[in-house]
Design an enzyme around this catalytic site. Structure first.
Site, PDB file in Angstrom:
ATOM      1  N   SER A   1       0.851  -1.184   0.000  1.00  0.00           N
ATOM      2  CA  SER A   1       0.000   0.000   0.000  1.00  0.00           C
ATOM      3  C   SER A   1       0.890   1.238   0.000  1.00  0.00           C
ATOM      4  O   SER A   1       1.704   1.400  -0.903  1.00  0.00           O
ATOM      5  CB  SER A   1      -0.956  -0.017   1.200  1.00  0.00           C
ATOM      6  OG  SER A   1      -1.845   1.078   1.154  1.00  0.00           O
ATOM      7  N   THR A   2       0.781   2.094   1.019  1.00  0.00           N
ATOM      8  CA  THR A   2       1.515   3.354   1.045  1.00  0.00           C
ATOM      9  C   THR A   2       3.027   3.117   0.953  1.00  0.00           C
ATOM     10  O   THR A   2       3.592   2.370   1.741  1.00  0.00           O
ATOM     11  CB  THR A   2       1.216   4.122   2.338  1.00  0.00           C
ATOM     12  OG1 THR A   2      -0.194   4.174   2.528  1.00  0.00           O
ATOM     13  CG2 THR A   2       1.777   5.531   2.275  1.00  0.00           C
TER      14      THR A   2
ATOM     15  N   MET B   1      -0.157   1.297   5.105  1.00  0.00           N
ATOM     16  CA  MET B   1      -0.916   1.588   6.314  1.00  0.00           C
ATOM     17  C   MET B   1      -2.060   0.591   6.449  1.00  0.00           C
ATOM     18  O   MET B   1      -2.515  -0.004   5.471  1.00  0.00           O
ATOM     19  CB  MET B   1      -1.468   3.017   6.264  1.00  0.00           C
ATOM     20  CG  MET B   1      -2.467   3.285   5.156  1.00  0.00           C
ATOM     21  SD  MET B   1      -3.023   5.004   5.166  1.00  0.00           S
ATOM     22  CE  MET B   1      -4.122   4.999   3.751  1.00  0.00           C
TER      23      MET B   1
ATOM     24  N   HIS C   1      -2.498  -1.085  -3.508  1.00  0.00           N
ATOM     25  CA  HIS C   1      -3.638  -0.176  -3.355  1.00  0.00           C
ATOM     26  C   HIS C   1      -3.446   1.027  -4.274  1.00  0.00           C
ATOM     27  O   HIS C   1      -2.550   1.842  -4.059  1.00  0.00           O
ATOM     28  CB  HIS C   1      -3.764   0.294  -1.911  1.00  0.00           C
ATOM     29  CG  HIS C   1      -4.099  -0.797  -0.949  1.00  0.00           C
ATOM     30  ND1 HIS C   1      -3.885  -0.681   0.409  1.00  0.00           N
ATOM     31  CD2 HIS C   1      -4.634  -2.036  -1.130  1.00  0.00           C
ATOM     32  CE1 HIS C   1      -4.283  -1.794   1.011  1.00  0.00           C
ATOM     33  NE2 HIS C   1      -4.718  -2.634   0.099  1.00  0.00           N
TER      34      HIS C   1
ATOM     35  N   ASP D   1      -4.662  -4.574   5.863  1.00  0.00           N
ATOM     36  CA  ASP D   1      -5.011  -5.406   4.710  1.00  0.00           C
ATOM     37  C   ASP D   1      -3.839  -6.315   4.366  1.00  0.00           C
ATOM     38  O   ASP D   1      -2.708  -5.852   4.219  1.00  0.00           O
ATOM     39  CB  ASP D   1      -5.368  -4.520   3.515  1.00  0.00           C
ATOM     40  CG  ASP D   1      -5.921  -5.322   2.345  1.00  0.00           C
ATOM     41  OD1 ASP D   1      -6.619  -6.320   2.600  1.00  0.00           O
ATOM     42  OD2 ASP D   1      -5.654  -4.949   1.196  1.00  0.00           O
TER      43      ASP D   1
END
Length: 353
Positions: A167-168, A286, A193, A289
């Protein structure tokens, strides 16, 4: 005594976007907009005056381009930056360049219904700001010289698969992982993401940098060695079988853990259909997930790796996976590619004994 609020400086030539970001951010008790700027030259002085924790930065602005400003900023005063980008092909390519230059993440401007669209993103924008505030600012990374540390082509089986979630901070982490891999690596499935409109550009950019072929996944296509398949924005990517072959399956169902694509969805499908033939990797990001899915892969016999805290931009998803007991190993980002090839080679030798 209450904790200090996250100080945000918003830089955008659109007064509407500045006002909307101020409304969204000031609507949360733990953050506030300390100043706004119509261009980078005004922002430069406001950064010195307010020392913000997070900067939101438009891409196309008068007097100085957002990328030029970002490059100078990350060289002279690295800080968490969220790009505010339009959902267009040109916008996605510029945004990916910004991530290479050191931007942490991006906020997508809706192309229609800007006010309603931005307000709908309100909680996501707040989450990104919170993640940015506790992240590690980083400078741009020079292009690697692959000849310095080439990875040897492993002994592989067409059954072996690498399953990756992020993700991030994940776009650059995925780049770091994929670039050294040899052309005959196992098939790779990736859930990052990212909204629709960005994943195709992301895959095309990686394809130019890597020895393997990188593409946006298509529903029903066979998973081949030497190929990496990126989950399209707005679709879950699942591993499935068609006879003796692994195939990609796209699912446009509801978001999972508020994400589509979801890392958990990909990991659970790998646990169900590949078991011990898969290796799972959870990277920077973050939230949580992917944590439960990595545990499912671990229980199904897969080898599982988590990126270590020191090399993460945001140590959220790996931390959750480690806490659940889903990670067999915790590995620095720069060592994950070589560790994967070692595991694949060991598996290949074992199959030949």
């Amino acid at each position: 005594m209450s904790a200090a609020k996250i100080k945000v400086l918003c830089v955008d030539d659109s007064a509407l976007i500045r006002d909307l970001l101020r409304e969204i951010i000031n609507g949360h008790d733990d953050m506030e907009v300390v100043a706004v700027a119509p261009d980078p030259l005004v922002a430069r002085d406001l950064i010195k005056r307010h020392n913000p924790d997070v900067l939101t930065l438009d891409v196309e602005m008068p007097r100085m381009d957002g990328l030029d400003f970002l490059e100078r900023l990350m060289r002279l005063r690295p800080m968490p930056v969220l790009m505010v980008s339009s959902l267009t092909q040109a916008g996605s390519e510029v945004t990916l360049r910004a991530l290479e230059l050191g931007a942490l993440d991006f906020i997508a401007k809706p192309s229609l219904g800007i006010r309603s669209g931005m307000l709908e993103y309100g909680e996501l924008i707040a989450e990104k700001i919170r993640a940015a505030a506790c992240s590690r600012p980083r400078q741009s990374r020079p292009m690697p010289e692959r000849a310095q540390a080439p990875l040897r082509a492993p002994l592989i089986s067409s059954e072996k698969l690498l399953i990756i979630g992020a993700s991030t901070g994940g776009t650059e982490a995925i780049r770091t992982l994929l670039e050294p891999l040899p052309a005959n690596s196992p098939g790779i499935l990736i859930a990052q993401h990212m909204p629709g409109g960005f994943t195709r550009s992301f895959a095309e950019r990686l394809n130019k940098l890597c020895s393997i072929t990188v593409k946006e996944a298509e529903d029903g296509e066979r998973i081949l060695p030497g190929h990496a398949y990126i989950a399209p924005g707005e679709a879950h990517l699942k591993l499935a079988r068609s006879g003796a072959n692994y195939i990609a399956s796209l699912d446009h169902g509801e978001p999972v853990n508020r994400h589509r694509p979801s890392v958990d969805v990909l990991f659970h499908s790998a646990a169900a259909h590949a078991g011990r033939n898969a290796i799972g990797v959870i990277l920077t990001g973050m939230g949580k997930d992917g944590a439960a899915g990595l545990l499912a892969m671990h229980r199904a016999g897969a080898r599982t790796l988590a990126q270590d805290e020191a090399s993460c931009v945001v140590f959220g998803m790996p931390r959750e996976a480690i806490a659940l007991g889903g990670a067999d190993e915790v590995v620095p980002l720069e060592q994950i590619a070589s560790r994967l090839m070692a595991l694949v080679s060991a598996s290949g030798r074992a199959q030949r004994v």
